[in-house]
Design a protein around this motif. Structure first.
Motif, PDB file in Angstrom:
ATOM      1  N   LEU A   1       5.239   2.757   4.226  1.00 25.60           N
ATOM      2  CA  LEU A   1       5.920   3.429   3.122  1.00 25.60           C
ATOM      3  C   LEU A   1       5.472   4.879   2.987  1.00 25.60           C
ATOM      4  O   LEU A   1       6.238   5.721   2.495  1.00 25.60           O
ATOM      5  N   THR A   2       4.292   5.189   3.440  1.00 25.20           N
ATOM      6  CA  THR A   2       3.814   6.576   3.349  1.00 25.20           C
ATOM      7  C   THR A   2       4.614   7.517   4.250  1.00 25.20           C
ATOM      8  O   THR A   2       4.548   8.737   4.082  1.00 25.20           O
ATOM      9  N   GLN A   3       5.391   6.965   5.173  1.00 18.16           N
ATOM     10  CA  GLN A   3       6.212   7.788   6.069  1.00 18.16           C
ATOM     11  C   GLN A   3       7.549   8.192   5.443  1.00 18.16           C
ATOM     12  O   GLN A   3       8.286   8.996   6.022  1.00 18.16           O
ATOM     13  N   LEU A   4       7.855   7.644   4.265  1.00 21.94           N
ATOM     14  CA  LEU A   4       9.178   7.873   3.684  1.00 21.94           C
ATOM     15  C   LEU A   4       9.478   9.339   3.359  1.00 21.94           C
ATOM     16  O   LEU A   4      10.601   9.805   3.638  1.00 21.94           O
ATOM     17  N   PRO A   5       8.585  10.105   2.747  1.00 22.29           N
ATOM     18  CA  PRO A   5       8.929  11.507   2.466  1.00 22.29           C
ATOM     19  C   PRO A   5       9.326  12.286   3.719  1.00 22.29           C
ATOM     20  O   PRO A   5      10.329  13.010   3.712  1.00 22.29           O
ATOM     21  N   ALA A   6       8.580  12.094   4.798  1.00 25.76           N
ATOM     22  CA  ALA A   6       8.908  12.791   6.041  1.00 25.76           C
ATOM     23  C   ALA A   6      10.220  12.273   6.623  1.00 25.76           C
ATOM     24  O   ALA A   6      11.034  13.054   7.152  1.00 25.76           O
ATOM     25  N   ALA A   7      10.445  10.965   6.529  1.00 24.65           N
ATOM     26  CA  ALA A   7      11.688  10.398   7.057  1.00 24.65           C
ATOM     27  C   ALA A   7      12.891  10.934   6.300  1.00 24.65           C
ATOM     28  O   ALA A   7      13.928  11.272   6.902  1.00 24.65           O
TER      29      ALA A   7
ATOM     30  N   ALA B   1       0.831  -1.202   0.000  1.00 23.39           N
ATOM     31  CA  ALA B   1       0.000   0.000   0.000  1.00 23.39           C
ATOM     32  C   ALA B   1       0.869   1.257   0.000  1.00 23.39           C
ATOM     33  O   ALA B   1       1.799   1.386   0.809  1.00 23.39           O
ATOM     34  N   GLY B   2       0.572   2.159  -0.911  1.00 29.85           N
ATOM     35  CA  GLY B   2       1.270   3.435  -0.961  1.00 29.85           C
ATOM     36  C   GLY B   2       2.587   3.436  -1.699  1.00 29.85           C
ATOM     37  O   GLY B   2       3.179   4.499  -1.900  1.00 29.85           O
TER      38      GLY B   2
ATOM     39  N   MET C   1      26.645   5.552   3.315  1.00 29.89           N
ATOM     40  CA  MET C   1      25.346   6.156   3.048  1.00 29.89           C
ATOM     41  C   MET C   1      24.497   6.231   4.306  1.00 29.89           C
ATOM     42  O   MET C   1      24.639   5.428   5.223  1.00 29.89           O
ATOM     43  N   ALA C   2      23.581   7.199   4.341  1.00 30.30           N
ATOM     44  CA  ALA C   2      22.534   7.205   5.354  1.00 30.30           C
ATOM     45  C   ALA C   2      21.525   6.120   4.972  1.00 30.30           C
ATOM     46  O   ALA C   2      21.462   5.683   3.819  1.00 30.30           O
ATOM     47  N   THR C   3      20.727   5.662   5.942  1.00 36.37           N
ATOM     48  CA  THR C   3      19.810   4.549   5.677  1.00 36.37           C
ATOM     49  C   THR C   3      18.442   4.807   6.293  1.00 36.37           C
ATOM     50  O   THR C   3      18.327   5.449   7.342  1.00 36.37           O
ATOM     51  N   VAL C   4      17.425   4.281   5.627  1.00 39.47           N
ATOM     52  CA  VAL C   4      16.075   4.235   6.197  1.00 39.47           C
ATOM     53  C   VAL C   4      15.653   2.770   6.211  1.00 39.47           C
ATOM     54  O   VAL C   4      15.593   2.129   5.163  1.00 39.47           O
ATOM     55  N   TRP C   5      15.393   2.259   7.396  1.00 38.96           N
ATOM     56  CA  TRP C   5      14.961   0.875   7.551  1.00 38.96           C
ATOM     57  C   TRP C   5      13.452   0.805   7.414  1.00 38.96           C
ATOM     58  O   TRP C   5      12.716   1.506   8.120  1.00 38.96           O
ATOM     59  N   VAL C   6      12.978  -0.031   6.495  1.00 43.05           N
ATOM     60  CA  VAL C   6      11.550  -0.223   6.281  1.00 43.05           C
ATOM     61  C   VAL C   6      11.107  -1.441   7.088  1.00 43.05           C
ATOM     62  O   VAL C   6      11.348  -2.587   6.699  1.00 43.05           O
ATOM     63  N   ASN C   7      10.469  -1.196   8.206  1.00 45.75           N
ATOM     64  CA  ASN C   7      10.032  -2.268   9.106  1.00 45.75           C
ATOM     65  C   ASN C   7       8.511  -2.380   9.036  1.00 45.75           C
ATOM     66  O   ASN C   7       7.782  -1.874   9.885  1.00 45.75           O
ATOM     67  N   LEU C   8       8.015  -3.053   8.006  1.00 46.76           N
ATOM     68  CA  LEU C   8       6.577  -3.186   7.809  1.00 46.76           C
ATOM     69  C   LEU C   8       5.985  -4.350   8.586  1.00 46.76           C
ATOM     70  O   LEU C   8       4.756  -4.467   8.675  1.00 46.76           O
ATOM     71  N   VAL C   9       6.840  -5.214   9.129  1.00 50.20           N
ATOM     72  CA  VAL C   9       6.361  -6.439   9.776  1.00 50.20           C
ATOM     73  C   VAL C   9       6.409  -6.362  11.301  1.00 50.20           C
ATOM     74  O   VAL C   9       6.129  -7.352  11.983  1.00 50.20           O
TER      75      VAL C   9
END
Length: 232
Positions: free
Chosen positions: A217-223, A108-109, A194-202
């Motif tokens: 995933l909708t939080q990514l722009p703000a992150a 989703a998103g 590199m900087a990192t963003v961890w996607v923890n959907l589970v």
């Protein structure tokens, strides 16, 4: 300033288990009338044949497509078919697998977020797997992409991250990697600077040393905006 944002694909933008499971079932359906012996082999036989291919060609583990097709060829030959016929059947079975491997149900998103981010950053895909971002129509968002086969090494090795930064002409301080895997994505990209963003959907309880974490995933722009503010 962030100029490049790289994305993992499997389990970051879609569930790979769902996709691969369906693709493997369709491949077996394709093989059933053509190589009925394939279905009769025990799991142990399939595993031994795969292990044998890897033992004879250690570097093949980084090329998932080549590995799968080579194992199919060896397995079909093991079922009693000539080498040439086995290779022909393996090519057909793999084509069926690859077709279904690219029938994706995005999280989703996912597509909306890629559309949003592509307006602000250069986006690229980095995957250990064999999903082709262009075949999926993601070349609307991703400017380029690399897989493990392209660089001869799988994440968390830094080769893929480094290749992406050279391609985009950016320094590590201008790049962020986004992915679900604590080691392959977070540790690998961190090792490349590199900087990192961890996607923890589970809802994992793991605590990787990521620059930021999102649970949607909708939080990514703000992150990414937060990461950029800390990099300024």
């Amino acid at each position: 300033m962030i100029r490049l944002v790289t994305f993992d694909l499997d389990n970051t933008l879609w569930s790979v288990d769902v996709v691969i499971g369906r693709a493997e079932r369709r491949m077996r359906d394709w093989l059933r009338p053509r190589v009925p012996e394939y279905q009769r082999l025990a799991k142990e036989d399939h595993a031994a044949l795969r292990d044998g291919v890897i033992a004879d060609n250690p570097g093949i583990v980084h090329d998932i497509s080549l590995l799968r097709e080579r194992v199919l060829t060896e397995t079909i030959e093991h079922c009693g078919y000539s080498r040439s016929r086995a290779a022909e059947l393996a090519a057909g079975a793999f084509a069926e697998f690859l077709d279904w491997r690219h029938r994706i149900d995005f999280f989703a998103g996912a597509l909306d977020v890629l559309d949003t981010l592509s307006g602000s950053y250069t986006l690229a895909s980095l995957t250990n797997g064999n999903a082709d971002f262009a075949r999926l129509g993601l070349d609307r968002y991703f400017s380029f992409g690399y897989c493990a086969a392209d660089v001869g090494a799988s994440k968390p090795h830094t080769a893929m991250f480094e290749r992406a930064m050279v391609h985009a002409g950016v320094s590590p301080g201008e790049a962020v990697h986004i992915g679900d895997h604590e080691i392959d994505d977070v540790q690998g990209a961190t090792a490349a600077g590199m900087a990192t963003v961890w996607v923890n959907l589970v809802g994992s309880d793991a605590k990787p040393d990521a620059t930021a974490t999102v649970t949607s995933l909708t939080q990514l722009p703000a992150a990414l905006a937060d990461v950029e503010s800390r990099m300024a």
